[in-house]
Design a protein around this motif. Structure first.
Motif, PDB file in Angstrom:
ATOM      1  N   ILE A  52       0.887  -1.147  -0.046  1.00 27.58           N
ATOM      2  CA  ILE A  52      -0.119  -0.001  -0.109  1.00 27.58           C
ATOM      3  C   ILE A  52       0.883   1.157   0.024  1.00 27.58           C
ATOM      4  O   ILE A  52       1.642   1.267   0.918  1.00 27.58           O
ATOM      5  N   LEU A  53       0.832   2.091  -0.986  1.00 25.32           N
ATOM      6  CA  LEU A  53       1.118   3.457  -0.991  1.00 25.32           C
ATOM      7  C   LEU A  53       0.351   4.511  -0.296  1.00 25.32           C
ATOM      8  O   LEU A  53      -0.878   4.483  -1.175  1.00 25.32           O
ATOM      9  N   LEU A  54       0.757   5.149   0.559  1.00 20.89           N
ATOM     10  CA  LEU A  54      -0.142   6.157   1.179  1.00 20.89           C
ATOM     11  C   LEU A  54       0.385   7.578   1.215  1.00 20.89           C
ATOM     12  O   LEU A  54       1.440   7.864   1.655  1.00 20.89           O
ATOM     13  N   ASP A  55      -0.502   8.307   0.585  1.00 16.60           N
ATOM     14  CA  ASP A  55      -0.037   9.812   0.718  1.00 16.60           C
ATOM     15  C   ASP A  55      -0.229  10.302   2.163  1.00 16.60           C
ATOM     16  O   ASP A  55      -1.321   9.914   2.649  1.00 16.60           O
ATOM     17  N   VAL A  56       0.818  10.939   2.665  1.00 16.23           N
ATOM     18  CA  VAL A  56       0.505  11.568   4.082  1.00 16.23           C
ATOM     19  C   VAL A  56      -0.551  12.643   4.191  1.00 16.23           C
ATOM     20  O   VAL A  56      -1.423  12.605   4.850  1.00 16.23           O
ATOM     21  N   ARG A  57      -0.254  13.642   3.349  1.00 20.07           N
ATOM     22  CA  ARG A  57      -1.519  14.758   3.506  1.00 20.07           C
ATOM     23  C   ARG A  57      -2.347  14.467   2.573  1.00 20.07           C
ATOM     24  O   ARG A  57      -2.283  14.794   1.056  1.00 20.07           O
ATOM     25  N   MET A  58      -3.812  14.238   2.921  1.00 16.70           N
ATOM     26  CA  MET A  58      -4.914  14.149   1.775  1.00 16.70           C
ATOM     27  C   MET A  58      -6.125  14.924   2.738  1.00 16.70           C
ATOM     28  O   MET A  58      -6.262  15.216   3.429  1.00 16.70           O
ATOM     29  N   THR A  59      -6.907  15.203   1.780  1.00 13.01           N
ATOM     30  CA  THR A  59      -8.266  15.836   2.000  1.00 13.01           C
ATOM     31  C   THR A  59      -8.931  14.783   2.795  1.00 13.01           C
ATOM     32  O   THR A  59      -8.886  13.469   2.542  1.00 13.01           O
ATOM     33  N   GLY A  60      -9.603  15.115   3.795  1.00 13.74           N
ATOM     34  CA  GLY A  60     -10.177  14.241   4.729  1.00 13.74           C
ATOM     35  C   GLY A  60      -9.327  13.505   5.620  1.00 13.74           C
ATOM     36  O   GLY A  60      -8.390  14.122   6.456  1.00 13.74           O
ATOM     37  N   MET A  61      -9.361  12.152   5.771  1.00 17.79           N
ATOM     38  CA  MET A  61      -8.333  11.639   6.693  1.00 17.79           C
ATOM     39  C   MET A  61      -6.801  11.442   6.214  1.00 17.79           C
ATOM     40  O   MET A  61      -6.740  11.372   4.851  1.00 17.79           O
ATOM     41  N   SER A  62      -5.861  11.730   6.843  1.00 18.56           N
ATOM     42  CA  SER A  62      -4.492  11.754   6.398  1.00 18.56           C
ATOM     43  C   SER A  62      -4.175  10.469   6.291  1.00 18.56           C
ATOM     44  O   SER A  62      -4.730   9.436   6.812  1.00 18.56           O
ATOM     45  N   GLY A  63      -2.732  10.102   5.679  1.00 15.42           N
ATOM     46  CA  GLY A  63      -2.303   9.146   5.459  1.00 15.42           C
ATOM     47  C   GLY A  63      -2.041   8.169   6.931  1.00 15.42           C
ATOM     48  O   GLY A  63      -2.181   7.294   7.147  1.00 15.42           O
ATOM     49  N   LEU A  64      -1.515   9.054   7.753  1.00 11.75           N
ATOM     50  CA  LEU A  64      -0.993   8.547   8.920  1.00 11.75           C
ATOM     51  C   LEU A  64      -2.363   7.860   9.810  1.00 11.75           C
ATOM     52  O   LEU A  64      -2.392   6.999  10.444  1.00 11.75           O
ATOM     53  N   GLU A  65      -3.724   8.754   9.530  1.00 11.66           N
ATOM     54  CA  GLU A  65      -4.676   8.376  10.126  1.00 11.66           C
ATOM     55  C   GLU A  65      -5.194   6.907   9.506  1.00 11.66           C
ATOM     56  O   GLU A  65      -5.817   6.105  10.092  1.00 11.66           O
ATOM     57  N   VAL A  66      -4.968   6.965   8.333  1.00 10.18           N
ATOM     58  CA  VAL A  66      -5.581   5.727   7.525  1.00 10.18           C
ATOM     59  C   VAL A  66      -4.597   4.604   7.948  1.00 10.18           C
ATOM     60  O   VAL A  66      -5.199   3.488   8.394  1.00 10.18           O
ATOM     61  N   PHE A  67      -3.341   4.650   8.096  1.00 10.97           N
ATOM     62  CA  PHE A  67      -2.408   3.772   8.819  1.00 10.97           C
ATOM     63  C   PHE A  67      -2.932   3.275  10.260  1.00 10.97           C
ATOM     64  O   PHE A  67      -2.803   2.193  10.540  1.00 10.97           O
TER      65      PHE A  67
END
Length: 201
Positions: A52-67
């Motif tokens: 999984i490639l996760l962008d850190v800063r996204m609209t809504g949930m951040s990548g860290l929150e998704v992680f």
């Protein structure tokens, strides 16, 4: 490569998603992209992706929150963070939390694909161990509370007579429990049982 699961891209920037999908296609990797963490998590299945490639800063949930949400799952594939704004403390925290890597944009294309391929290999091995643990836990779930007690003493190397004395039951009852335990756990000897559990009991 044994792991043929797709690589997942979670990034709210369409150009980035398309560029990454093209990049991985040059090495014949299938990708599946999501434009937000929320949509990705709603569709998440532990068996679906190999990396999984996760962008850190996204609209809504951040990548860290998704992680963080992924870590609450029974299993998740290795995660690589991508960021154009990452700082050292954020990277350190992500890696301490179990991320495979933390890569800052712009990145070297070959380095990123190499890292994703290493993650696919790592996922295959982690997934094999995860399935093995699930199988053992399913077998343990078949044991009665008394059989678990007897099993712990068997693993500790105690003889039937000692187990009978410790649990205040007859040797014949211990023998019956021992036979049932070995059958339910799918092994033939106490040595095999101890090797299978490896401290899980």
């Amino acid at each position: 490569m044994s792991n043929e699961r797709p690589i997942c891209i979670v990034d709210d920037d369409q150009d980035t998603r398309e560029a990454l999908a093209w990049l991985f296609s040059t090495r014949a990797h299938e990708t599946v992209a999501f434009d937000s963490g929320e949509v990705f998590l709603a569709d998440f299945n532990p068996d679906k992706f190999g990396c999984i490639l996760l962008d850190v800063r996204m609209t809504g949930m951040s990548g860290l929150e998704v992680f963080d949400a992924l870590k609450a799952q029974p299993y998740h594939p290795p995660v690589i963070f991508l960021t154009g704004h990452g700082d050292v403390p954020m990277a350190v925290n992500a890696l301490k939390g179990g991320a495979a890597d933390f890569i800052q944009k712009p990145f070297n294309d070959n380095d990123l694909v190499d890292m994703a391929e290493r993650c696919l290999e790592r996922d295959a091995e982690q997934r094999r161990r995860w399935h093995a643990r699930q199988g053992i836990e399913a077998r343990l779930a078949q044991l009665t509370p008394r059989e678990r007690e007897v099993m712990k003493l068997i693993i500790a190397g105690k003889l039937n007579k000692v187990i009978a004395d410790d649990l205040d039951i007859s040797m014949k009852t211990v023998e019956v429990h021992r036979a049932r335990i070995l059958e339910k756990m799918g092994v033939k000897t106490a040595v095999e049982l101890a090797a299978l559990l490896g401290g899980q009991a």
